[in-house]
Design a protein around this motif. Structure first.
Motif, PDB file in Angstrom:
ATOM      1  N   UNK A  62       0.844  -1.193   0.000  1.00 20.58           N
ATOM      2  CA  UNK A  62       0.000   0.000   0.000  1.00 20.58           C
ATOM      3  C   UNK A  62       0.880   1.245   0.000  1.00 20.58           C
ATOM      4  N   UNK A  63       0.274   2.358  -0.307  1.00 20.36           N
ATOM      5  CA  UNK A  63       0.974   3.633  -0.277  1.00 20.36           C
ATOM      6  C   UNK A  63       1.128   4.043   1.184  1.00 20.36           C
ATOM      7  N   UNK A  64       2.283   4.577   1.533  1.00 21.68           N
ATOM      8  CA  UNK A  64       2.582   4.941   2.920  1.00 21.68           C
ATOM      9  C   UNK A  64       1.480   5.822   3.503  1.00 21.68           C
ATOM     10  N   UNK A  65       1.096   5.494   4.726  1.00 26.23           N
ATOM     11  CA  UNK A  65       0.087   6.217   5.501  1.00 26.23           C
ATOM     12  C   UNK A  65      -1.326   6.112   4.949  1.00 26.23           C
ATOM     13  N   UNK A  66      -1.545   5.240   3.974  1.00 25.94           N
ATOM     14  CA  UNK A  66      -2.900   5.056   3.452  1.00 25.94           C
ATOM     15  C   UNK A  66      -3.765   4.361   4.499  1.00 25.94           C
ATOM     16  N   UNK A  67      -4.999   4.800   4.588  1.00 16.70           N
ATOM     17  CA  UNK A  67      -5.982   4.187   5.488  1.00 16.70           C
ATOM     18  C   UNK A  67      -6.769   3.164   4.679  1.00 16.70           C
ATOM     19  N   UNK A  68      -6.767   1.928   5.152  1.00 12.97           N
ATOM     20  CA  UNK A  68      -7.513   0.892   4.443  1.00 12.97           C
ATOM     21  C   UNK A  68      -9.006   1.060   4.712  1.00 12.97           C
ATOM     22  N   UNK A  69      -9.790   1.257   3.644  1.00 10.97           N
ATOM     23  CA  UNK A  69     -11.253   1.386   3.786  1.00 10.97           C
ATOM     24  C   UNK A  69     -11.985   0.266   3.060  1.00 10.97           C
ATOM     25  N   UNK A  70     -11.270  -0.472   2.231  1.00  6.67           N
ATOM     26  CA  UNK A  70     -11.876  -1.589   1.520  1.00  6.67           C
ATOM     27  C   UNK A  70     -12.845  -1.158   0.434  1.00  6.67           C
ATOM     28  N   UNK A  71     -13.407  -2.164  -0.202  1.00  7.98           N
ATOM     29  CA  UNK A  71     -14.384  -1.924  -1.264  1.00  7.98           C
ATOM     30  C   UNK A  71     -15.670  -2.681  -0.952  1.00  7.98           C
ATOM     31  N   UNK A  72     -15.569  -3.991  -0.865  1.00  8.80           N
ATOM     32  CA  UNK A  72     -16.774  -4.793  -0.604  1.00  8.80           C
ATOM     33  C   UNK A  72     -17.409  -4.470   0.742  1.00  8.80           C
ATOM     34  N   UNK A  73     -16.589  -4.162   1.730  1.00 12.96           N
ATOM     35  CA  UNK A  73     -17.103  -3.864   3.068  1.00 12.96           C
ATOM     36  C   UNK A  73     -16.911  -2.400   3.455  1.00 12.96           C
ATOM     37  N   UNK A  74     -16.865  -1.510   2.459  1.00  8.80           N
ATOM     38  CA  UNK A  74     -16.706  -0.084   2.730  1.00  8.80           C
ATOM     39  C   UNK A  74     -17.834   0.398   3.635  1.00  8.80           C
ATOM     40  N   UNK A  75     -17.463   1.181   4.662  1.00 10.40           N
ATOM     41  CA  UNK A  75     -18.440   1.644   5.645  1.00 10.40           C
ATOM     42  C   UNK A  75     -18.314   3.163   5.796  1.00 10.40           C
ATOM     43  N   UNK A  76     -19.286   3.900   5.282  1.00  9.48           N
ATOM     44  CA  UNK A  76     -19.224   5.356   5.327  1.00  9.48           C
ATOM     45  C   UNK A  76     -19.285   5.872   6.761  1.00  9.48           C
TER      46      UNK A  76
END
Length: 149
Positions: free
Chosen positions: A49-63
């Motif tokens: 992943x890109x440094x300091x990226x926050x994983x938010x996902x796609x299938x389980x994305x939660x606004x």
């Protein structure tokens, strides 16, 4: 340039440009102050992943989770995935939730790595591995060690 035209064509096939693109070069600039969201699945994020990226996902994305992590709707946000297709969808959801400075990383993490920018594993160590999602999509990843699982 040929590869760029082919990528343009691919992205136009899947995206409607509802979220403006940001180039990997622009994101890599030292003064670019943004929150980076990774819209890939957790196995992809764990590999690279890109440094300091926050994983938010796609299938389980939660606004709701995003609202808690990023309460300021004026925050500058860049969303990325492998190529920029899933990230546009997540960007649309962010815009719908009221975030007004959302960009989509053109070419995603593949273009990031293709331009020799570093990626990191789950231990925050630089890695040459890049999760390529599938054999079909792996053709767009030109640099690094391709990982499928």
């Amino acid at each position: 340039m040929f590869g760029q035209k082919k990528l343009d064509k691919l992205l136009k096939q899947y995206n409607d440009n509802s979220i403006k693109y940001i180039s990997v070069q622009e994101l890599a600039m030292p003064k670019t102050d943004v929150i980076i969201l990774d819209a890939r699945e957790s196995n992809e994020y764990k590999t690279s992943h890109i440094k300091n990226a926050i994983h938010v996902g796609y299938n389980n994305f939660n606004i709701d989770s995003i609202r808690k992590q990023i309460p300021n709707k004026d925050s500058k946000i860049v969303v990325y995935c492998s190529l920029g297709i899933r990230s546009e969808s997540i960007g649309d959801r962010l815009k719908l939730a009221g975030y007004n400075q959302v960009s989509n990383l053109y070419g995603g993490i593949f273009e990031w790595k293709n331009h020799n920018y570093p990626v990191y594993n789950l231990n925050d160590k630089k890695t040459d591995s890049i999760h390529v999602f599938s054999k079909e999509w792996s053709i767009w990843s030109k640099k690094g060690i391709k990982v499928y699982e």
